[in-house]
Design a protein around this motif. Structure first.
Motif, mmCIF file in Angstrom:
data_model
loop_
_atom_site.group_PDB
_atom_site.id
_atom_site.type_symbol
_atom_site.label_atom_id
_atom_site.label_comp_id
_atom_site.label_asym_id
_atom_site.label_seq_id
_atom_site.Cartn_x
_atom_site.Cartn_y
_atom_site.Cartn_z
ATOM 1 N N PRO A 196 0.825 -1.223 0.000
ATOM 2 C CA PRO A 196 0.000 0.000 0.000
ATOM 3 C C PRO A 196 0.850 1.259 0.000
ATOM 4 O O PRO A 196 0.488 2.264 -0.619
ATOM 5 C CB PRO A 196 -0.799 -0.097 1.308
ATOM 6 C CG PRO A 196 -0.615 -1.452 1.826
ATOM 7 C CD PRO A 196 0.586 -2.058 1.172
ATOM 8 N N ILE A 197 2.025 1.196 0.673
ATOM 9 C CA ILE A 197 2.905 2.379 0.719
ATOM 10 C C ILE A 197 3.468 2.631 -0.673
ATOM 11 O O ILE A 197 3.557 3.764 -1.144
ATOM 12 C CB ILE A 197 4.040 2.169 1.752
ATOM 13 C CG1 ILE A 197 3.426 1.947 3.119
ATOM 14 C CG2 ILE A 197 4.994 3.353 1.777
ATOM 15 C CD1 ILE A 197 4.368 1.522 4.202
ATOM 16 N N GLU A 198 3.822 1.527 -1.375
ATOM 17 C CA GLU A 198 4.354 1.676 -2.729
ATOM 18 C C GLU A 198 3.297 2.308 -3.655
ATOM 19 O O GLU A 198 3.592 3.222 -4.425
ATOM 20 C CB GLU A 198 4.765 0.317 -3.296
ATOM 21 C CG GLU A 198 5.490 0.464 -4.629
ATOM 22 C CD GLU A 198 5.579 -0.846 -5.398
ATOM 23 O OE1 GLU A 198 4.780 -1.758 -5.148
ATOM 24 O OE2 GLU A 198 6.450 -0.936 -6.275
ATOM 25 N N ALA A 199 2.045 1.806 -3.509
ATOM 26 C CA ALA A 199 0.973 2.349 -4.356
ATOM 27 C C ALA A 199 0.791 3.834 -4.089
ATOM 28 O O ALA A 199 0.636 4.636 -5.025
ATOM 29 C CB ALA A 199 -0.332 1.597 -4.069
ATOM 30 N N THR A 200 0.868 4.236 -2.802
ATOM 31 C CA THR A 200 0.707 5.655 -2.461
ATOM 32 C C THR A 200 1.854 6.475 -3.047
ATOM 33 O O THR A 200 1.644 7.553 -3.609
ATOM 34 C CB THR A 200 0.697 5.832 -0.921
ATOM 35 O OG1 THR A 200 -0.209 4.896 -0.387
ATOM 36 C CG2 THR A 200 0.301 7.227 -0.520
ATOM 37 N N MET A 201 3.076 5.923 -2.944
ATOM 38 C CA MET A 201 4.241 6.658 -3.473
ATOM 39 C C MET A 201 4.128 6.838 -4.978
ATOM 40 O O MET A 201 4.411 7.919 -5.519
ATOM 41 C CB MET A 201 5.527 5.893 -3.141
ATOM 42 C CG MET A 201 6.013 6.155 -1.742
ATOM 43 S SD MET A 201 7.409 5.119 -1.353
ATOM 44 C CE MET A 201 8.664 5.803 -2.385
#
Ligand code: ADP
Length: 334
Positions: free
Chosen positions: A107-112
């Motif tokens: 999820p952090i990668e998707a947000t980034m």
């Protein structure tokens, strides 16, 4: 600067190592405790026994040696088994830690990635009006025979671009806005009237009439956010409709949900575009290129965000060439 991908890969690796470190610490501590307990137990059962225990001993050197051999053999077997188990934990746990780290960070990668895309799209949208202003101003400055009238034309064009930039930056700020909103009973007709008043001037320039039939229903909402949402939907309805058409606003309450509908007789939305129109910077081809209608593709994503913060949702129905219907659903106040 590191790309989001390489930052993500590094973070995955670091998290995997941390998970493995924790797992291996537990495994090694558990193994050594197990080894101590088991070897004590071997010593107790095969050894001379404790005070108070009744055992029959044959005090022969050969038997003592045999006992010691058995204890050493059992200890060696236990050690090799524990080493094998720890190796399995290391390999299996490593793979599991990697999968877990990936899942944690996804999820952090998707947000980034979405942040990076957003920044690049925003920069792209800001660049176009700036480039127009720069070229216009440079040409005007180089033209020594320019008249007052041509200078005025350049200034007017620059002013138009500045208006566009203002609208864009206002919308970017709305998207970035994270402050808490308080949900209170809001009369939806008040919000609809205010939104209609904000859009009336643009409607008049296109001779579009707004038929406001919103009733006095009360939703649990945030007045300013609801008004902003309805303004976006009414502005769009006007923008994507032909001159002299009608935009209709209605409302109803069903199953404790208040629904406000903005209906137009405009160009409609292609089924292929319908799934994407709430994405940031998305504009259907029909509005972007063919018709040259102004916009940045941010209105609906802001509207959706504003409404989801009020625990509501926006739905859309549309027939290309006939018109669209955007419905805002909010919980009724009582
Ligand atoms: P913008 O209007 O600035 O392009 P929006 O996010 O408000 O951005 O809308 C995204 C896209 O959805 C528009 O580009 C347009 O293609 C489509 N759209 C939105 N509202 C309507 C409407 N009432 N009728 C037809 N198309 C619409």
């Amino acid at each position: 600067m590191n790309s989001p991908r390489s930052i993500f890969d590094n973070a995955t690796l670091r998290l995997t190592l941390w998970y493995m470190l924790i797992l291996m610490t537990f495994s090694v501590v558990f193994s050594s405790v197990l080894f101590r307990m088991a070897s004590e137990e071997f010593g107790r059962t095969l050894g001379p026994g404790r005070p108070g225990e009744t055992r029959i001993f044959i005090d022969d050197d050969r038997i003592v040696t045999w006992r010691q051999q058995r204890i050493d053999e059992s200890n060696a077997r236990l050690i090799s088994n524990l080493v094998l188990i720890n190796l399995c934990v290391l390999l299996g746990g490593g793979a599991l830690s990697y999968l877990l780290a990936r899942r944690t960070l996804e999820p952090i990668e998707a947000t980034m990635e979405s942040q990076a895309r957003f920044t690049s799209d925003a920069a792209h949208e800001l660049r176009t009006p700036l480039a127009v202003m720069q070229t216009g101003t440079e040409v005007a400055l180089r033209d020594h025979h320019a008249t007052k009238k041509s200078h005025e034309a350049v200034l007017q064009s620059n002013l138009d671009e500045i208006h566009r930039l203002r609208l864009l930056t206002d919308r970017l700020l709305m998207l970035a806005n994270e402050h808490e909103i308080e949900l209170v009973p809001v009369a939806v007709d008040d919000a609809a009237n205010e939104a209609m008043n904000r859009s009336i001037v643009i409607a008049q320039t296109k001779h579009i009439s707004i038929d406001n039939r919103v009733g006095r229903h009360t939703a649990l909402a945030h007045q300013e956010s609801l008004t902003d949402t309805l303004t976006i939907l009414i502005d769009n309805a006007i923008k994507y409709s032909p001159a002299k058409s009608i935009v209709t606003l209605t409302s109803e309450v069903r199953d404790r949900i208040v629904t406000i509908t903005v209906k137009d007789e405009g160009i409609g939305i292609d089924p292929h575009d319908r799934d994407h129109i709430f994405e940031r910077f998305y504009r259907a081809d029909s509005s972007r290129s063919k018709r040259n209608i102004e916009g940045h593709g941010l209105g609906l994503s802001i509207a959706e965000r504003l409404i989801s913060r009020q625990h509501g949702k926006i739905t859309v129905e549309s027939t290309p060439g006939k018109g669209s219907e955007f419905c805002v659903h909010l919980p009724a106040a009582h």
